[in-house]
Design an enzyme around this catalytic site. Structure first.
Site, PDB file in Angstrom:
ATOM      1  N   TRP A 101       0.864  -1.174   0.000  1.00 48.24           N
ATOM      2  CA  TRP A 101       0.000   0.000   0.000  1.00 48.24           C
ATOM      3  C   TRP A 101       0.898   1.220   0.000  1.00 48.24           C
ATOM      4  CZ3 TRP A 101      -0.265   3.781   3.992  1.00 48.24           C
ATOM      5  CH2 TRP A 101      -1.102   4.874   3.652  1.00 48.24           C
TER       6      TRP A 101
ATOM      7  N   GLU B  57      -3.041  -2.714  -2.571  1.00 43.63           N
ATOM      8  CA  GLU B  57      -4.190  -2.140  -1.841  1.00 43.63           C
ATOM      9  C   GLU B  57      -4.501  -0.713  -2.284  1.00 43.63           C
ATOM     10  OE1 GLU B  57      -3.382  -1.820   2.347  1.00 43.63           O
ATOM     11  OE2 GLU B  57      -5.418  -1.182   2.847  1.00 43.63           O
TER      12      GLU B  57
ATOM     13  N   HIS C 202     -11.602   1.693   2.795  1.00 41.48           N
ATOM     14  CA  HIS C 202     -11.074   2.400   1.635  1.00 41.48           C
ATOM     15  C   HIS C 202     -12.051   2.582   0.492  1.00 41.48           C
ATOM     16  CE1 HIS C 202      -6.570   1.662   2.737  1.00 41.48           C
ATOM     17  NE2 HIS C 202      -7.285   2.132   3.729  1.00 41.48           N
TER      18      HIS C 202
ATOM     19  N   ASP D 145     -11.742   6.871   6.681  1.00 42.03           N
ATOM     20  CA  ASP D 145     -10.915   5.686   6.925  1.00 42.03           C
ATOM     21  C   ASP D 145     -10.265   5.810   8.305  1.00 42.03           C
ATOM     22  OD1 ASP D 145      -9.372   3.399   6.471  1.00 42.03           O
ATOM     23  OD2 ASP D 145      -7.761   4.539   5.535  1.00 42.03           O
TER      24      ASP D 145
HETATM   25  C1  RNT Z   1      -3.744   2.660   5.009  1.00 41.99           C
HETATM   26  C2  RNT Z   1      -3.852   1.227   4.643  1.00 41.99           C
HETATM   27  C3  RNT Z   1      -2.710   0.356   5.076  1.00 41.99           C
HETATM   28  C4  RNT Z   1      -2.235   0.675   6.464  1.00 41.99           C
HETATM   29  C5  RNT Z   1      -1.206  -0.266   7.002  1.00 41.99           C
HETATM   30  C6  RNT Z   1      -0.561   0.232   8.245  1.00 41.99           C
HETATM   31  O1  RNT Z   1      -4.872   3.377   4.723  1.00 41.99           O
HETATM   32  O2  RNT Z   1      -5.041   0.710   5.138  1.00 41.99           O
HETATM   33  O3  RNT Z   1      -3.059  -0.971   4.937  1.00 41.99           O
HETATM   34  O4  RNT Z   1      -3.289   0.720   7.366  1.00 41.99           O
HETATM   35  O5  RNT Z   1      -0.309  -0.561   6.012  1.00 41.99           O
HETATM   36 ZN    ZN Z   2      -5.303  -1.409   4.950  1.00 48.24          ZN
END
Ligand code: RNT
Ligand code: ZN
Length: 418
Positions: A186, A225, A261, A293
């Site tokens: 991510w 992600e 998200h 979020d």
């Molecule tokens: C951030 C993402 C990600 C983080 C972690 C700590 O919006 O959700 O997954 O929460 O990598």
């Molecule tokens: Zn996440």
């Protein structure tokens, strides 16, 4: 609650479920086989063990200052073991790169090696736990607004190198545990204000990812992600949902769905079946968004329930990895792990007890009233008696009795931390 009471309630529930064609023993066995991936970062508000300022950047925030957060690896490990002792079943641990064992040295992100995680690998093996992994592009002087999509080649190369090294670490974890480590990428890349070259940054992100994934590994799996926006990056997110769906389907990569998200009325549950038709597997970050979020502790709400029901309805328990992702710094952090994990398991329990054959028969016959009536009635079937039995068989506290365990640990351990 007394053991016999739990068993008696379970026996009654078993008969009740049998009457509508549901085998509770099968459901219990299925739940036993599900490992959640517990996020290591709830124990210390996403701080990690790097020798940097420790400020959380990248559009995410942990709010609150409840005392007792883990300050080092030993405390973090102890907290995770405590939390796991109150969660039925066997679970995985999801590490972030900033949680490496750097031995008091500053090891920059483009220098990280598998040896910085050997301690974790050994510890996990000793506790019969499997590890998942995440690269970390936030909370670093080079994070800025753009990392893998940065037009400055020096910064982009730095993050490409970091992410490549993280894949090599995940590969070592997977090898050591004889089961693939799931590695999530991510990146926060985006922009606070209007962007007039959306295409350019997305091209850069695509090209960076292509380079990162050049090396084929067999003991780790990649996932990517998306998100809608981050704090301070509200107008444009390079790695949007559309971007990663396109990337994941064209490259055969796993897409991570973080329940925080998406737009607030969008159903994450509804995405499972579509994704599974076009991507190999799905990774979940189960969270609880409150207005944004916000990463509140996961609870047993309709969103979590629908999500778990969709996994079971798609017969996809072996293709969906269930990770948790929240960080609440305002309440007891170990308690937060336990609440969120047990809530997810309760949702899975209900999903596994759904009278699916009958519901589907109604649907196939166009019996809309009957389908809706049974869906409604199943909400109040005695699933909680089956859940209690699950906790009893796993030798963990049943019902609210875990509160006392968390309080005891707070008295003995976390309250004594500075
Ligand atoms: C951030 C993402 C990600 C983080 C972690 C700590 O919006 O959700 O997954 O929460 O990598
Ligand atoms: Zn996440």
């Amino acid at each position: 609650m007394k053991q016999e009471q739990i068993t008696r309630a379970y026996e009654i529930a078993r008969e009740r479920y049998a009457a509508i064609g549901v085998d509770t023993e099968k459901a219990l066995a299925a739940l036993q086989g599900i490992s959640l991936s517990l996020h290591c970062w709830q124990a210390d508000d996403v701080t990690g063990f790097e020798k940097l300022g420790g400020e959380l950047t990248g559009g995410i925030q942990a709010t609150g200052n409840y005392p007792g957060k883990a300050r080092n690896i030993d405390e973090l490990r102890a907290d995770i073991l405590k939390a796991q002792s109150l969660i039925p079943g066997k679970h995985r641990l999801n590490l972030h790169e900033i949680y490496g064992e750097f031995g008091g040295e500053f090891v920059d992100r483009d220098q990280v090696e598998p040896r910085h995680f050997q301690g974790w690998i050994d510890w996990a093996k000793a506790h019969d736990m499997k590890l998942d992994f995440n690269s970390t592009s936030f909370s670093h002087p080079k994070s800025g607004d753009l990392s893998l999509a940065n037009p400055d080649p020096a910064i982009r190369e730095f993050w490409i190198e970091h992410t490549k090294r993280c894949r090599a670490i995940a590969e070592e974890m997977g090898k050591a545990q004889g089961d693939p480590s799931i590695m999530n990428i991510w990146v926060h890349d985006g922009s606070k204000d209007l962007t007039v070259n959306r295409m350019k940054y997305r091209e850069l992100l695509r090209d960076s990812l292509d380079r990162i994934f050049e090396t084929e590994y067999t003991h780790m799996k990649d996932c990517i992600e998306s998100k809608v926006f981050g704090i301070g990056l509200e107008s444009y997110t390079v790695g949007s949902n559309d971007f990663y769906i396109g990337y994941g389907t064209s490259r055969g990569k796993i897409v991570t769905l973080d329940t925080g998200h998406f737009h607030p009325t969008e159903s994450v549950a509804d995405k499972i079946s579509s994704l599974l038709l076009f991507t190999p597997e799905v990774m979940l970050h189960v969270s609880r968004p409150v207005r944004w979020d916000s990463d509140h502790v996961t609870i047993l709400n309709d969103d979590t329930l629908e999500l778990c029901k969709e996994i079971v309805r798609c017969d996809a328990l072996d293709r969906v990895h269930i990770g948790l992702d929240y960080f609440d710094a305002s309440i007891n952090r170990i308690g937060a792990y336990v609440i969120g994990s047990r809530a997810t398991q309760k949702a899975l329990m209900q999903a596994l007890l759904e009278p699916l054959a009958q519901l589907r028969a109604y649907e196939a016959n166009g019996q809309g009233f009957e389908r809706l009536a049974l869906l409604e009635e199943s909400k109040s079937l005695p699933w909680n008696a089956v859940w209690d039995e699950f906790c009893r068989r796993n030798d963990v506290p049943v019902g609210e009795t875990f509160i006392a365990d968390v309080q005891q640990y707070e008295r003995d351990v976390t309250s004594k931390r500075g």
